[in-house]
Design a protein around this motif. Sequence first.
Motif, mmCIF file in Angstrom:
data_model
loop_
_atom_site.group_PDB
_atom_site.id
_atom_site.type_symbol
_atom_site.label_atom_id
_atom_site.label_comp_id
_atom_site.label_asym_id
_atom_site.label_seq_id
_atom_site.Cartn_x
_atom_site.Cartn_y
_atom_site.Cartn_z
ATOM 1 N N LEU A 154 0.802 -1.226 0.000
ATOM 2 C CA LEU A 154 0.000 0.000 0.000
ATOM 3 C C LEU A 154 0.835 1.278 0.000
ATOM 4 O O LEU A 154 0.276 2.370 -0.097
ATOM 5 N N CYS A 156 3.139 4.422 -1.078
ATOM 6 C CA CYS A 156 3.204 5.286 -2.260
ATOM 7 C C CYS A 156 4.275 6.342 -1.973
ATOM 8 O O CYS A 156 4.778 6.429 -0.849
ATOM 9 N N SER A 234 -8.795 4.440 -0.265
ATOM 10 C CA SER A 234 -8.393 4.792 -1.622
ATOM 11 C C SER A 234 -7.223 3.936 -2.099
ATOM 12 O O SER A 234 -7.227 3.421 -3.223
ATOM 13 N N ARG A 235 -6.212 3.759 -1.245
ATOM 14 C CA ARG A 235 -5.051 2.955 -1.629
ATOM 15 C C ARG A 235 -5.448 1.486 -1.833
ATOM 16 O O ARG A 235 -4.946 0.820 -2.739
ATOM 17 N N SER A 236 -6.356 0.978 -1.011
ATOM 18 C CA SER A 236 -6.827 -0.386 -1.166
ATOM 19 C C SER A 236 -7.576 -0.557 -2.479
ATOM 20 O O SER A 236 -7.423 -1.572 -3.182
ATOM 21 N N SER A 237 -8.385 0.429 -2.822
ATOM 22 C CA SER A 237 -9.122 0.385 -4.087
ATOM 23 C C SER A 237 -8.169 0.373 -5.277
ATOM 24 O O SER A 237 -8.358 -0.368 -6.242
ATOM 25 N N GLU A 238 -7.127 1.197 -5.209
ATOM 26 C CA GLU A 238 -6.153 1.255 -6.298
ATOM 27 C C GLU A 238 -5.308 -0.017 -6.384
ATOM 28 O O GLU A 238 -4.984 -0.483 -7.485
ATOM 29 N N THR A 239 -4.971 -0.570 -5.240
ATOM 30 C CA THR A 239 -4.047 -1.712 -5.197
ATOM 31 C C THR A 239 -4.749 -3.049 -5.398
ATOM 32 O O THR A 239 -4.291 -3.894 -6.167
ATOM 33 N N HIS A 241 -8.255 -3.391 -6.006
ATOM 34 C CA HIS A 241 -9.512 -3.273 -6.759
ATOM 35 C C HIS A 241 -10.705 -3.720 -5.913
ATOM 36 O O HIS A 241 -11.646 -4.341 -6.401
ATOM 37 N N ASP A 243 -13.190 -1.866 -2.971
ATOM 38 C CA ASP A 243 -13.520 -0.546 -2.419
ATOM 39 C C ASP A 243 -14.525 -0.710 -1.281
ATOM 40 O O ASP A 243 -15.709 -0.954 -1.525
ATOM 41 N N THR A 260 -11.783 -9.077 -6.963
ATOM 42 C CA THR A 260 -11.792 -7.943 -7.897
ATOM 43 C C THR A 260 -13.196 -7.391 -8.078
ATOM 44 O O THR A 260 -14.146 -8.126 -8.345
#
Length: 297
Positions: A154, A156, A234-239, A241, A243, A260
């Motif tokens: 996670l 960035c 947000s980071r979990s959603s990006e990493t 998929h 949410d 996913t």
Amino acid sequence: MKTSTSTARGRLATSPALGWSSCRGVRRAPKPQEKGSPAEPRAIPAVSSSSCKRRRERGLCVWSASTSSGNISKSEGLDEKKSFIKSKMLQKNGDCSWAWDDHYLEKDNLWLTIRDEVLADSRTEPMLASFMYSTVLAHGTIEESLAFILANKLECPVLPATQLMQLFHEAFTSDELRAGFLADLLATYDRDPACKKYCTCLLYFKGFHAVQTHRIAHYLYKRGRTSLAILLQSRSSETFHVDIHPAAKLGKGIMLDHATGVVMGESTVVGDNVSMLHHVTLGGSGKSGGDRHPKIG
């Protein structure tokens, strides 16, 4: 439309359209013979260190208890096991809530089993030795290992892994989160035929990682650290998929299979022992506020 089916584990409420299932008031049966291994023994209160090691190597070490002066009696071992289960508040409740089954590994034996699995993998595949060491073998506890794994996934440029690991480890050492992630790991190994080792779930299953990230976000959200909680969402959603709003409430023993595209809104409630497939949306009903999301389990 919701339908009901009977399985070896009890009666399930299922929805093919949504891809989720939850037990309905039936205690789960003991785990069947696992993944080609010999039948698992029941609770073993006192064993020698060598025989316990052999069982751990085969994934069969269920319970051991000893003192510095040697093995303790059978009755004392059983009493200690009952005390352990009671202290974790995982009694069998006769309903859909998370319950401790005899075939589950308690935390210390689970961690030793994972280390044995990882050590064996690093020997058979030397290319993975450095990865296995940094993620598992370099750490003293399962909480440290999981915190390290999630922090490195996670991170960035403006959120370094070192800071995240410290935050995650603090959260995982709380009784609330420890009980949650242990139940999720055991449930995934129990229900997913593709999960043949405990370390597979810990290291690779992004559904498990997404749920644990949410548990941390929810832990922070309840303590008023909403901005950080939403950032983790947000980071979990990006990493991963996946949410899940930090305010959503998840029970114990959650499995997101493949994961996913899973979405859970702010007032979503998911109870204990729920399995969910990919591309499930627990979205809002259209209300502008308040309780507007599904309740499962």
